[in-house]
Design an enzyme around this catalytic site. Structure first.
Site, PDB file in Angstrom:
ATOM      1  N   ASP A   1      50.458  38.916  36.814  1.00  7.31           N
ATOM      2  CA  ASP A   1      50.624  39.130  38.223  1.00  7.31           C
ATOM      3  C   ASP A   1      49.388  39.155  38.927  1.00  7.31           C
ATOM      4  O   ASP A   1      48.325  39.690  38.379  1.00  7.31           O
ATOM      5  CB  ASP A   1      51.741  39.855  38.496  1.00  7.31           C
ATOM      6  CG  ASP A   1      52.362  40.062  39.973  1.00  7.31           C
ATOM      7  OD1 ASP A   1      52.790  38.910  40.504  1.00  7.31           O
ATOM      8  OD2 ASP A   1      51.976  40.960  40.685  1.00  7.31           O
TER       9      ASP A   1
ATOM     10  N   GLU B   1      48.288  34.553  37.379  1.00  9.03           N
ATOM     11  CA  GLU B   1      48.651  34.075  38.663  1.00  9.03           C
ATOM     12  C   GLU B   1      47.544  34.110  39.557  1.00  9.03           C
ATOM     13  O   GLU B   1      47.224  35.291  40.019  1.00  9.03           O
ATOM     14  CB  GLU B   1      49.885  34.795  39.226  1.00  9.03           C
ATOM     15  CG  GLU B   1      50.271  34.331  40.650  1.00  9.03           C
ATOM     16  CD  GLU B   1      50.793  35.429  41.504  1.00  9.03           C
ATOM     17  OE1 GLU B   1      51.541  35.208  42.359  1.00  9.03           O
ATOM     18  OE2 GLU B   1      50.526  36.693  41.203  1.00  9.03           O
TER      19      GLU B   1
END
Ligand SMILES: [Ca+2]
Ligand SMILES: [Ca+2]
Ligand SMILES: [Ca+2]
Ligand SMILES: [Ca+2]
Length: 615
Positions: free
Chosen positions: A292, A326
């Site tokens: 993330d 990401e």
């Protein structure tokens, strides 16, 4: 030339087995299928390269409820304490790890070979200021990195899921965060002194640049020691510079709306975060990490963290451990920084997603662009309404050369996708761009995008529910509907694609046309090393919507496939730049396709075809 009736209408009501028999003559005549997948299945999934995966991306809270006893996470009190409210899109709905284990038939039937779950570590159950609270159902507000959130089950439930998935040859990928923890730390200058209670979020705690004094950080007594491992409770391991404006250096050092931003510049922090995640690999033998907020962490952190994790996994007998970051950017140049410089093995291919948006979905009129712009597409200043030419796809894939970096990995390792839990679903983009389109056309566009995803380089990711035609109302909470019957009104009024169902019902329907199409695409991909690992070369593109075609060649097996899509609502034709077009045999198609001996391909509106070279 080839006859195209071959598979015309094949998705209408035939079984998958019949479909596959029809689309793969070699298999129906008893010739052994290509060894890759069958061999990989009987041995350990760990031996299979990441290029070969089809990933199913799940929010455990919204997928299946295998144990109603854990819905409140064992926390007494009311909604503000345990965070369970199945009628509210921002709270826990009851889904859990046991639920995923119970639905493995469904996931395997779709053709998925890996499951990526949003974070399942223990979260702060509820966060935010009074009146603006929501729950950690999504998993991105971690307090305890050493255990599963009790809303999702136990560490033993996770072991059972991994064992059951591995037994089917399915990998399990965690979603991890190293950038921040839950919002626990407060700043004296913004929050004032400790009130003795859990303190509200700082709506206004402006960013203090490097070189200025940091904020005076403290952990409120009411939350002393709630983070695990213990070192995370020490404020000196955080940046403490206030809220990010998402511009300049604040993107790296600022807090994401109060979430405590770790001091990832400190090598000690990098080593300690690596230790946390190495433990999960050793303990649970998971197969990969989606990382993330990777672009909010400094390059040096990744340069140390990524090889440490890969080496550890290797030592644990996981030579194909898959890590992808990401990075919410939309050009290969911006994205490849994170593979080439930061040394992450791969990044989510936001650039392809955006190019598919422009070519297959279409850009809505200015008046209807709001949702797109609110979900991160700002990087392209003012996209023109309408459709980009197929040359945009050719240009995007030409950018593959940018991904030179980490361990010689190429663009074949990039996970590819059409929408997600943050930006919104592909079905939402379709509905937004075509508010008055007939349902059959929306289904055709969804199928076309799926075909491109499975035929082109990269590792396809299916966002759970897309295979049931879920649409959603936008990004974030509006894109996180339940697969089990939902009690959220704003979900249940959505009009799904390819189905009359609503999210008020159970939607594990293996007969949905998109589920069946994806299963067929996944089966073809698994049988063709060239689709999983092959080189890709554009063989037709133009300056209008129409035919985009490319070939995939696998040097190891010598196999070659040619895929073509027609992005236009009119029949289109183009000359494919391939040698010996006569040697191409259709494998799978969704409408009229005719290939003449001179290489001219005619293709029905919004249709696709895949050819295999047979001589
Ligand atoms: Ca539950
Ligand atoms: Ca950061
Ligand atoms: Ca904070
Ligand atoms: Ca709605």
């Amino acid at each position: 030339m080839n006859s195209q009736k071959f598979l015309k209408g094949a998705f209408a009501g035939v079984s998958l087995a019949a479909l596959l028999a029809a689309c793969s003559p070699e298999q129906s005549t008893g010739q052994a299928p290509p060894e890759a997948t069958e061999a990989a299945k009987v041995s350990s999934p760990a031996d299979r390269p990441a290029t070969d995966e089809v990933i199913y991306f799940v929010l455990p809270d919204r997928f299946a409820n295998g144990d109603p006893a854990n819905d409140r996470g064992g926390i007494a009190g009311d909604i503000a304490d345990h965070g369970f409210d199945p009628t509210h899109k921002g709270y826990f709905h009851g889904g859990d790890i046991k639920g995923i284990t119970e639905k493995l038939d469904y996931i395997e039937g779709l053709g998925a070979t890996a499951i990526w779950m949003t974070p399942i570590f223990k979260n702060k159950p509820v966060q935010g200021n009074p009146g603006d609270q929501s729950a950690g159902y999504h998993g991105y507000w971690i307090t305890d990195f050493t255990q599963i959130d009790p809303h999702f089950g136990t560490n033993d439930d996770l072991k059972a899921l991994v064992a059951a998935a591995h037994a089917r040859g399915i990998k399990v990928i965690f979603d991890i965060i190293t950038n921040h923890t839950a919002d626990v730390i407060k700043y004296l200058e913004c929050a004032g002194p400790d009130t003795g209670k859990v303190m509200p979020e700082q709506a206004d705690c402006p960013y203090r640049p490097l070189g200025e004094p940091k904020y005076t950080a403290y952990v409120p007594a009411a939350e002393a020691g709630i983070k695990k491992p213990e070192w995370l409770n020490d404020t000196r391991y955080y940046h403490n510079q206030g809220n990010s404006t998402f511009k300049g250096e604040s993107s790296l050092y600022g807090d994401f709306a109060g979430l405590d931003d770790l001091d990832t510049d400190n090598p000690e922090v990098a080593a300690k975060m690596a230790d946390i995640y190495k433990w999960w690999i050793s303990e649970f033998r998971i197969d990969g990490f989606r990382i993330d907020t990777a672009r909010h962490v400094n390059d040096e952190f990744w340069q140390s963290f990524a090889p440490a994790i890969i080496e550890h996994a290797k030592a644990e007998g996981l030579p194909n451990f898959y890590m992808f970051g990401e990075v919410y950017e939309f050009t290969p140049k911006q994205l490849s920084h994170f593979t080439n410089v930061a040394k992450l093995p791969a990044v989510l291919d936001f650039a392809l997603q955006w190019t598919i948006q422009k070519t297959i979905v279409g850009i809505p009129d200015a008046g209807n662009q709001q949702a797109i712009f609110s979900t991160g597409f700002q990087s392209e200043a003012t996209p023109k309404a309408g459709f980009a030419p197929t040359q945009a796809l050719a240009d995007l894939f030409d950018g593959d050369i940018e991904y030179t970096g980490a361990a010689g990995k190429s663009a074949t390792f990039l996970p590819t996708f059409l929408g997600n839990h943050d930006m919104g679903r592909f079905g939402f983009f379709l509905r937004q761009a075509h508010p008055d389109a007939d349902p059959a056309q929306l289904l055709k566009r969804a199928e076309l995008a799926n075909a491109l995803l499975f035929f082109a380089r990269g590792v396809p990711v299916i966002y759970y529910g897309d295979e049931q035609g879920f649409t959603g109302d936008g990004g974030d909470q509006a894109a996180r509907e339940n697969m089990f019957p939902s009690q959220v009104d704003s979900y249940n009024d959505n009009v799904l694609i390819g189905s009359d169902a609503t999210t008020a019902e159970d939607n594990f329907n293996p007969d949905h046309p998109l589920y069946r199409q994806i299963a067929a695409l996944a089966a073809v991909r698994k049988a063709e090393p060239a689709l999983m690992r092959g080189n890709q070369r554009t063989v037709a593109a133009g300056d209008t919507p129409g035919i985009f075609a490319f070939d995939r060649t696998d040097l190891a097996s010598g196999s070659e496939l040619v895929a073509a899509i027609n992005t236009s609502t009119e029949e289109a034709s183009a000359v494919l730049a391939v040698a010996n077009p006569d040697g191409l045999t259709p494998v799978l198609s969704s409408g009229m396709a005719e290939l003449s001996p001179d290489g001219t391909l005619r293709l029905a509106p919004l249709s696709y075809i895949l050819y295999r070279r047979t001589n």
